[in-house]
Design an enzyme around this catalytic site. Structure first.
Site, PDB file in Angstrom:
ATOM      1  N   ARG A  17      90.437  20.396  23.105  1.00 60.88           N
ATOM      2  CA  ARG A  17      90.130  21.830  23.151  1.00 60.88           C
ATOM      3  C   ARG A  17      89.438  22.259  24.447  1.00 60.88           C
ATOM      4  NH1 ARG A  17      87.520  21.437  17.186  1.00 60.88           N
ATOM      5  NH2 ARG A  17      87.428  19.254  17.860  1.00 60.88           N
ATOM      6  N   GLY A  84      90.287   8.250  15.255  1.00 63.02           N
ATOM      7  CA  GLY A  84      89.300   8.885  14.382  1.00 63.02           C
ATOM      8  C   GLY A  84      87.900   8.308  14.550  1.00 63.02           C
ATOM      9  N   TYR A 107      77.490  11.685  17.781  1.00 63.37           N
ATOM     10  CA  TYR A 107      78.705  12.038  18.506  1.00 63.37           C
ATOM     11  C   TYR A 107      78.330  12.457  19.924  1.00 63.37           C
ATOM     12  CZ  TYR A 107      80.946  12.083  13.898  1.00 63.37           C
ATOM     13  OH  TYR A 107      81.419  11.734  12.657  1.00 63.37           O
ATOM     14  N   GLY A 108      79.163  12.057  20.853  1.00 66.16           N
ATOM     15  CA  GLY A 108      78.867  12.303  22.267  1.00 66.16           C
ATOM     16  C   GLY A 108      78.931  13.761  22.669  1.00 66.16           C
ATOM     17  N   TYR A 370      70.143  24.994  65.531  1.00 68.71           N
ATOM     18  CA  TYR A 370      70.727  23.833  64.866  1.00 68.71           C
ATOM     19  C   TYR A 370      70.032  22.587  65.392  1.00 68.71           C
ATOM     20  CZ  TYR A 370      73.628  19.978  63.569  1.00 68.71           C
ATOM     21  OH  TYR A 370      74.038  18.773  63.064  1.00 68.71           O
ATOM     22  N   ASN A 381      57.479  23.748  69.808  1.00 65.68           N
ATOM     23  CA  ASN A 381      57.998  25.082  69.578  1.00 65.68           C
ATOM     24  C   ASN A 381      59.472  25.108  69.949  1.00 65.68           C
ATOM     25  OD1 ASN A 381      58.597  27.895  69.761  1.00 65.68           O
ATOM     26  ND2 ASN A 381      56.389  28.246  69.739  1.00 65.68           N
ATOM     27  N   ALA A 384      64.357  30.425  69.703  1.00 65.47           N
ATOM     28  CA  ALA A 384      65.513  30.971  68.987  1.00 65.47           C
ATOM     29  C   ALA A 384      66.805  30.502  69.644  1.00 65.47           C
ATOM     30  CB  ALA A 384      65.450  32.487  68.997  1.00 65.47           C
ATOM     31  N   SER A 409      64.253  29.654  74.431  1.00 60.95           N
ATOM     32  CA  SER A 409      65.339  30.180  73.609  1.00 60.95           C
ATOM     33  C   SER A 409      66.700  29.881  74.214  1.00 60.95           C
ATOM     34  CB  SER A 409      65.195  31.697  73.490  1.00 60.95           C
ATOM     35  OG  SER A 409      63.989  31.989  72.844  1.00 60.95           O
TER      36      SER A 409
END
Ligand code: UD1
Ligand code: CA
Length: 465
Positions: A17, A84, A107-108, A370, A381, A384, A409
């Site tokens: 199901r 079963g 039951y699992g 990055y 430091n 940017a 920067s």
């Protein structure tokens, strides 16, 4: 109790199901495979051994469960053909050799069971005169469940939905699928079952009628919510929601503030210190460990990441397999990829990305950068737009920046390269060679100044501005 408990958890079914290429018990619920939840309960109860019966995609199921419970008393049995629930338990008998005490069968696909229900079940078994006790519940809608049959209050058997008579179908007391069964009776009873039913399966539930002939079958009544089985994806979502609310409640009781707990995802293995504040829509996954007095900003997603005491994470920051020290200031919109290791007091601002990068105490990278494969000292430091060019198309290389350096920067640091202690890198520099300590480098072209150039240019192209 003298005899130790054993447990069997049935995890062999396909889960038709679910309409999935993945076995039902492997579907994750809060970071754990579905089947790991009932197994965790059985282990929590002290059952030894716990035998998981696997079958459909058995190798993957076994590998996932072993990975979840390394070194625990978990054994596996393989049910080759799913004939079963009784047949599934039969395959576990070999692994139960020598067990003489009660066997708890679960039951699992029932992740919401509570340990106290299992304890009450074992008590009911020990008190009852029959060699089996079970957990039942009153279902608002019993469809899909086995109905518990009683005569003058005594349990006489269980009838599956598909085998119900018109009189039995409306019964709302249903079988939760959790039993404590005497080991000897289990061996003997399983041998007597026949698949004479609508589904042609060996039903474990048929043991109940056999046990009822030996005495009074003990029963424990549980909340319906605690016994819900996952049969389809809607059940999966509903169970995950319940488990999440339980986990969040536990954290709140332990001193964590959540502004909108219903929106917060916290997986099972996460730990959080007191006085931490969790804003809406935060996700904490895997083995994440959050310290005391941390603020986790809205929409942040942390996976297997450690966060030190007093750190503030502003909204929408993402970290995976990383370590963030105490009293850091992170985000908004910071991204820490695997291997990021930020020491105390680091500030990592918006659109800063780190990967396999160590940032020393007090280092700041406030905007757009990055930093990958980088060893960065204390109080550096990072301006940017700074980029460590760690990849040359063939391999990854390391950038080292020593304590107190200043990276202007929009600089690129072409690895492998080192910037010495206290050095200055001028804005816009492409650093390709090591920079000695206490040195200024810049690689900008000298600025050219031409006064009146724009007017002369415009005069040559009238109509343009
Ligand atoms: C079962 C019970 C039902 C109970 C309900 C509670 C039986 C016959 N019926 O029905 O009375 O109300 O659980 O949730 O037991 N499994 C195997 N091997 C098999 C068949 C099943 O390992 O050959 C495992 C499944 O993976 C699953 C569990 O047993 O984890 C239960 O099987 P399922 O088919 O979901 O039983 P239900 O129809 O829900
Ligand atoms: Ca089921």
């Amino acid at each position: 109790m003298t005899e130790p408990l054993a447990a069997v958890v049935l995890c062999a079914g396909k889960g038709t199901r679910m309409k999935s290429g993945t076995a039902k018990v492997l579907h994750p619920v809060l970071g754990q495979p579905l089947g790991a939840w009932p197994i965790g309960r059985a282990l929590g109860l002290g059952c030894d051994p716990v035998v998981a019966v696997v079958g459909h995609q058995g190798e993957q199921v076994q590998a996932a469960l072993e990975a979840r419970f390394p070194g625990r008393s978990l054994r596996f049995a393989t049910q080759v053909e799913q004939r079963g629930t009784a047949d599934a338990v039969r395959t576990a008998l070999e692994a139960l050799e020598g067990v003489t005490g009660p066997v708890v069968v679960l039951y699992g696909d029932t992740p919401l069971l509570r340990e106290f229900t299992l304890r009450a079940l074992v008590d009911a078994f020990l008190r009852g005169s029959a060699p089996l006790a079970l957990v039942s519940t009153v279902a608002p809608d019993p469809s899909g469940y086995g109905r518990v049959l009683r005569v003058s209050g005594r349990i006489t058997g269980i009838v599956e939905e598909k085998d119900c008579t018109a009189d039995q179908r409306p019964l709302r007391e249903v079988n939760a699928g959790v039993y404590a069964i005497d080991a000897a009776f289990l061996r003997e009873g399983l041998a007597q079952l026949h698949p004479a039913n609508a589904q042609g399966e060996y039903y474990l539930t048929d043991l109940v009628a056999l046990a009822a002939r030996r005495g009074e079958v003990g029963s424990v009544s549980a909340e319906f919510e605690d016994t819900a089985g996952v049969n389809d994806r809607a059940d999966l979502a509903a169970c995950a929601r319940v488990l999440q609310s339980r986990i969040n409640l536990e954290h709140m009781r332990a001193g964590v503030t959540m502004q909108d707990p219903a929106s917060v995802t916290i997986e099972a293995e996460v730990t959080i210190g007191p006085d931490t504040v969790i804003e809406p829509n935060v996700s904490l996954r895997g083995k994440t460990r959050i310290g005391n007095g941390v603020t986790l900003g809205q929409g942040s997603v942390f996976t297997s990441t450690e966060v030190g005491d007093g750190t503030t994470v502003l909204p929408y920051s993402v970290a995976t397999d990383s370590r963030i020290g105490p009293r850091c200031l992170i985000g908004p919109f910071a991204r820490m990829r695997p291997g990021s290791d930020l020491a105390e007091g680091v500030e990592l601002g918006n659109f800063a990305e780190t990967k396999k990068a160590r940032l020393g105490p007090g280092t700041k990278a406030h905007h757009h950068c990055y930093l990958g494969d980088a060893l960065i000292g204390a109080k550096v430091n990072v301006g940017a737009g700074t980029i460590t060019c760690n990849y040359d198309g063939f391999g990854k290389h390391v950038t080292e920046i020593a304590d107190g350096a200043f990276i202007g920067s929009d600089s690129q640091l072409v690895a492998p390269v080192k910037v010495g202690e206290g050095a200055y890198v001028g804005a816009g520099t492409t650093v390709t060679e090591d920079v000695p300590p206490d040195t200024l480098v810049f690689s900008r072209a000298p600025q050219i100044v031409k006064a009146g150039w724009p007017s002369r240019r415009r005069a040559k192209a009238p109509g343009r501005r």
